[in-house]
Write a protein that holds these residues in place. Structure first.
Motif, short mmCIF file in Angstrom:
data_model
loop_
_atom_site.label_atom_id
_atom_site.label_comp_id
_atom_site.label_asym_id
_atom_site.label_seq_id
_atom_site.Cartn_x
_atom_site.Cartn_y
_atom_site.Cartn_z
N PRO A 736 27.68 45.58 -19.09
CA PRO A 736 26.34 45.50 -18.49
C PRO A 736 26.34 44.67 -17.22
O PRO A 736 27.25 43.87 -16.96
CB PRO A 736 25.50 44.85 -19.59
CG PRO A 736 26.48 44.05 -20.39
CD PRO A 736 27.75 44.84 -20.39
N ALA A 737 25.29 44.87 -16.42
CA ALA A 737 25.13 44.12 -15.18
C ALA A 737 24.26 42.90 -15.41
O ALA A 737 23.49 42.83 -16.38
CB ALA A 737 24.50 45.01 -14.12
N ALA A 738 24.40 41.93 -14.53
CA ALA A 738 23.55 40.73 -14.54
C ALA A 738 22.65 40.81 -13.32
O ALA A 738 23.13 40.94 -12.20
CB ALA A 738 24.40 39.48 -14.51
N THR A 739 21.33 40.73 -13.54
CA THR A 739 20.39 40.88 -12.42
C THR A 739 19.69 39.56 -12.17
O THR A 739 19.34 38.82 -13.11
CB THR A 739 19.35 41.96 -12.72
OG1 THR A 739 18.65 41.61 -13.92
CG2 THR A 739 20.03 43.31 -12.91
N GLN A 740 19.49 39.24 -10.92
CA GLN A 740 18.75 38.03 -10.53
C GLN A 740 17.99 38.33 -9.25
O GLN A 740 18.34 39.26 -8.51
CB GLN A 740 19.73 36.86 -10.30
CG GLN A 740 20.44 36.39 -11.56
CD GLN A 740 21.01 35.00 -11.39
OE1 GLN A 740 20.69 34.28 -10.45
NE2 GLN A 740 21.88 34.62 -12.33
N ASP A 741 16.95 37.54 -8.99
CA ASP A 741 16.20 37.63 -7.74
C ASP A 741 16.49 36.38 -6.92
O ASP A 741 16.76 35.29 -7.48
CB ASP A 741 14.70 37.73 -8.00
CG ASP A 741 14.31 39.08 -8.57
OD1 ASP A 741 15.11 40.03 -8.40
OD2 ASP A 741 13.23 39.19 -9.18
N LEU A 742 16.42 36.54 -5.62
CA LEU A 742 16.63 35.43 -4.70
C LEU A 742 15.52 35.45 -3.67
O LEU A 742 15.38 36.42 -2.91
CB LEU A 742 18.00 35.55 -4.00
CG LEU A 742 18.27 34.53 -2.89
CD1 LEU A 742 18.30 33.10 -3.45
CD2 LEU A 742 19.58 34.85 -2.17
N SER A 743 14.69 34.38 -3.64
CA SER A 743 13.63 34.26 -2.64
C SER A 743 14.00 33.15 -1.68
O SER A 743 14.24 32.00 -2.11
CB SER A 743 12.28 33.95 -3.31
OG SER A 743 11.86 35.02 -4.11
N ARG A 793 22.13 42.62 -8.06
CA ARG A 793 22.77 43.10 -9.29
C ARG A 793 24.25 42.77 -9.21
O ARG A 793 24.95 43.18 -8.27
CB ARG A 793 22.57 44.61 -9.44
CG ARG A 793 23.11 45.12 -10.78
CD ARG A 793 22.71 46.57 -11.04
NE ARG A 793 23.37 47.49 -10.14
CZ ARG A 793 22.75 48.37 -9.38
NH1 ARG A 793 21.43 48.42 -9.40
NH2 ARG A 793 23.42 49.18 -8.58
N PHE A 794 24.74 42.00 -10.24
CA PHE A 794 26.14 41.57 -10.29
C PHE A 794 26.83 42.26 -11.46
O PHE A 794 26.24 42.52 -12.50
CB PHE A 794 26.23 40.04 -10.47
CG PHE A 794 25.59 39.26 -9.34
CD1 PHE A 794 26.30 38.97 -8.18
CD2 PHE A 794 24.27 38.81 -9.46
CE1 PHE A 794 25.71 38.26 -7.16
CE2 PHE A 794 23.68 38.09 -8.43
CZ PHE A 794 24.39 37.82 -7.27
N ARG A 795 28.14 42.53 -11.26
CA ARG A 795 28.90 43.14 -12.34
C ARG A 795 30.38 42.90 -12.09
O ARG A 795 30.85 42.95 -10.95
CB ARG A 795 28.64 44.64 -12.42
CG ARG A 795 29.08 45.26 -13.77
CD ARG A 795 29.06 46.77 -13.72
NE ARG A 795 27.85 47.36 -13.23
CZ ARG A 795 26.84 47.83 -13.98
NH1 ARG A 795 26.91 47.73 -15.29
NH2 ARG A 795 25.78 48.38 -13.41
#
Length: 827
Positions: A736-743, A793-795
């Motif tokens: 699975p992928a790891a999702t994060q937001d960056l503001s 999205r990181f993987r």
């Protein structure tokens, strides 16, 4: 070309029971295209009548009518009472009467009806009502026109109104068929009937070969591509003509069926001979000519007023007919007003000449004068028929206008010899794959006018003077196949060799077209010619054509979008308000030293030096362009309408790139024809390969389009060269992928695309995807700042990432963005 059947029948036998449809069928067999049938719209009874008496009756509306008693013959009911509004006839005149049941042009049916207090039992016809001319002020008086015919006789056959004409399409290489003579010869070839050459008849009827004494010269010191402008010029003189005489009804009828209107007797005769023999001629008022005639090129600053009354500035390449005072005609195109035949003309100087096709074609287009004469000269006129045409015009002026042939005249130049062509015996079978016999081949070549000198192994075939297009043996074989029959050629499908198919570039272009079409866009195919405004709209230096097909579009396009705007405007005018259009095509970019002025004619091979010069042709890269107008989502319950905009144009460009396995970078840009602030440059790596944006309002207004037109244009050649389609495959990740937001908060002037690239560069190999999802400006931020939010999205390929690993990669991206653009994490 329209061919009246009665005229054609004078030169080749036509079966009486056959119709215009049969004639079309025969001409199609020998390579002509069927167009239409003209004539036959008049239906009897239309007869010759004699006015016995009439009574003039003034009406309340101020008009005076005549109630006439007209004898139409016992077989047609004897004397009939007819109401007529014309006042130009007298008792005893023979007239044309349309009886009840007759049909006139325009589906106008004649019936007995009550009018002005009388029953009008027919109609006395004018020239206009019969389709013979424009005269509607008075009825036809047959005695005045010199037309014989007994009372009660059929006027349709008397006036040639029972004739029909077939219309065919003549291809540019077969100019000889723009004449009754040429079509008659082709029909004779198709049917085997004997051909009677009207040129031979004209020469025999009036021998004027000994005319002399007139000063005539050809002085062409500026030939075009090695061709002298005039190779033969014949002058004949007919004196004492009577211009007041009417053109005979049979000639008017034939001219009308051939698509030409009657003007005056002298002009009608020259037009008649042109249609009959294919040789344009011109008649000058001999009394208005000063001195002799010289054929030469125009001088700088020279002008002429042509027969249409227009004062024209002449070009130094224009070939002119001149007398001692200057230009009196543009050779092969139109005569001058100063020497025009008019009602006072008594002596006529007849011109019949052979002019160079290229020279006449250029002058015709240069002055926008497309005449019947220029159309024939452009396609090639038989140089051997000029003397017959001059003799035929003289003959008709003597017979119909009461003139007298004068021995005063001149002739310069001659008929060039045709080059013999060697063709091996049986070559027609080898080339065509058909079983044409030697006898069939010989008969076919003879029927088109060629001379055949037979040898054991090869024939020497000399084409006729009216076929300058026959220059090689393959052309002769085509003539054999055309005359004997294309149906004899067997149908054999070729076997495709293995290993062939689309090239890589062709396959990729089709993928791009399919991708755009599947996304709802419609493909255009627009001609590459442009106006100067279109060619310069995007700021590029355009390429101008030396000899454009369209004088209003003499430039080659430098971009696809400007021409597509015309198509969008045309569709909007037809009610299609929402448009998503695309085109894949070439543009033309100017290069230093492009083009050459040394191209030879079509009959010779360019030299090596000229071929080397051709390497300096304009660059011709492929482009892809999109034009979006109107709404991409229409208004509907629960949803407002959404118009096309910049984002849609960028998305279309990115779709093209994704189809080719590429990814475009987007940055803010500027173009003089696009809206400032709504323009994006599209980059492949560090190279700009395209632009997307919304049209500048003034540009949209010039194109008569609404505001908010979104466009995109890409250098497709550059994208195809870098395409990775078929080389890389994407594996579906097993983890699975790891999702994060960056503001992040950045200065207002920092482009969002540049910040995105900084985050992507810093995040490293674990970053699989990044997208801008928000651009906030408002409360909570300092002055001159904005907040950008990115979805990340990181993987990893070999393990499931921890939240800490994903956060570390995200912060690494933030660090690079901070270093490049002063970005800080939004709290």
């Amino acid at each position: 070309m329209r061919i009246p059947l009665s005229w054609l029948a004078e030169h080749v036998e036509l079966p009486k029971e056959e119709t215009a449809a049969w004639l079309h069928e025969q001409l199609v067999r020998v390579g002509f295209e069927e167009e239409a049938v003209h004539g036959g719209e008049l239906r009897g009874p239309i007869v010759v009548g004699r006015v016995l008496e009439f009574v003039e009756e003034p009406q309340k509306n101020g008009k005076t009518i005549r109630y006439a008693q007209v004898d139409v013959g016992e077989a047609n009911g004897g004397v009939r009472g007819i109401v007529c509004g014309a006042l130009n006839f007298v008792a005893g005149d023979r007239v044309v009467v349309s009886l009840p049941g007759a049909m006139l042009p325009g589906d106008f049916e004649i019936s007995a009806r009550k009018t002005y207090g009388h029953v009008s039992d027919g109609m006395i016809a004018s020239e206009r009502e019969l389709g013979l001319g424009d005269d509607h002020d008075g009825i036809m008086r047959l005695d005045e026109l010199g037309i014989p015919g007994e009372v009660g006789a059929d006027a349709l056959s008397l006036l040639g109104l029972d004739d029909q004409a077939v219309e065919i399409n003549v291809t540019p290489d077969r100019g000889y068929a723009l004449s009754i003579r040429g079509v008659a010869r082709e029909l004779a070839s198709a049917t085997g009937q004997a051909f009677r050459d009207p040129a031979d008849t004209a020469r025999a009827a009036l021998d004027v070969r000994d005319a002399s004494g007139f000063s005539l010269s050809i002085d062409d010191d500026a030939p075009i591509r090695g061709s002298v402008g005039c190779s033969r010029f014949i002058v004949r003189v007919v004196r004492g003509i009577d211009q007041s005489r009417e053109t005979p009804a049979w000639m008017v009828s034939r001219l009308r069926l051939a698509g030409m209107r009657s003007v005056s007797l002298g002009v009608d005769i020259t037009n008649y001979v042109m249609l009959e023999l294919g040789q344009p001629t011109h008649g000058y008022d001999f009394a208005k000519i000063r001195g002799g005639i010289a054929v030469r090129r125009a001088r700088a600053g020279e002008r002429i007023t042509t027969l249409d009354g227009v004062d024209r500035a002449l070009h130094v390449e224009d070939l002119l007919i001149t007398d001692d005072r200057g230009a009196i005609g543009i050779a092969g195109v139109m005569g001058g007003a100063e020497t025009e035949m008019d009602a006072s003309t008594t002596d006529v100087l007849i011109e019949a000449a052979t002019f160079d096709a290229v020279s006449i074609g250029r002058s015709s287009r240069r002055h926008k004068l497309i005449s019947e004469a220029s159309k024939r000269y452009e396609r090639g006129v038989d140089p051997a028929v000029a003397d017959a045409a001059a003799a035929r015009v003289a003959q008709l002026l003597v017979e119909l206008a009461g003139g007298t042939l004068d021995t005063f005249g001149a002739e310069v130049g001659g008929v060039p010899e045709m080059r013999p062509i060697t063709i091996p015996v049986g070559f027609w079978r080898t080339l065509m794959g058909a079983d044409y016999t030697d006898d069939e081949a010989r008969d076919a070549l003879v029927s088109i006018g060629a001379t055949v000198d037979e040898g054991a192994d090869a024939w020497m075939v000399t084409p006729p003077t009216w076929r300058p297009d026959l220059v090689d043996r393959e052309g002769l074989v085509e003539e054999i196949a055309r005359i004997v029959g294309f149906d004899r050629i067997p149908s054999v499908l070729p076997v495709a060799p293995p290993g062939r198919g689309y090239t890589r570039a062709q396959s990729l272009r089709r993928r791009v077209a399919d991708a755009l079409a599947s996304n709802g866009l419609t493909e255009l195919l627009v001609a590459p010619f442009a106006t100067e405004r279109q060619a310069r709209m995007t700021g590029a230096e355009p390429v101008r054509l030396e000899n454009p097909l369209d004088g209003e579009r003499p430039f080659m396009r430098t971009a696809l979008v400007p021409s597509m705007l015309d198509t969008a405007h045309r569709n909007l005018g037809r009610g299609l308000t929402d448009l998503a259009l695309f085109e894949l095509g070439r543009v033309f970019v100017a290069v230093d030293g492009q083009g050459t002025d040394d191209l030879p004619g079509a009959a010779e091979r360019p030299s090596d030096a000229v071929l080397e010069d051709l390497d300096r042709l304009p660059a011709q890269p492929d482009h892809a362009a999109v034009v979006l107008v109107g709404e991409r989502v229409r208004k509907q319950p629960g949803r407002a309408a959404e118009r096309f905009g910049l984002a849609d144009a960028i998305e279309a460009a990115e779709r093209i790139a994704r189809t080719l396995g590429l990814e475009l970078d987007v940055r803010q840009g500027e173009r003089q024809w696009l809206h400032p602030g709504r323009t994006a440059e599209l980059l492949l790596g560090s190279a700009v390969v395209g632009v997307a944006g919304e049209l500048l309002p003034s540009v949209a207004a010039d194109a008569d389009l609404p505001r908010g037109v979104a466009v995109a244009e890409l250098d497709l050649s550059a994208l195809l060269a870098a395409a990775r389609v078929g080389l890389d495959t994407q594996v579906i990740a097993p983890v699975p992928a790891a999702t994060q937001d960056l503001s992040v908060v950045v200065p207002l002037e920092a482009p969002a695309g540049d910040v995105l690239r900084a985050v992507r560069d810093g995040a490293g190999a674990l970053l699989e995807h990044i997208a801008l999802v928000d651009d906030y400006r408002g409360a909570g931020l300092g002055e001159g700042e904005k907040s950008l939010t990115f979805a990340l999205r990181f993987r990893a390929a070999d393990r499931t990432l921890t939240a800490g690993e994903a956060s570390e990669a995200k912060l690494a991206g933030l660090a690079v963005a901070a270093d490049r653009h002063g970005a800080r994490l939004r709290e």
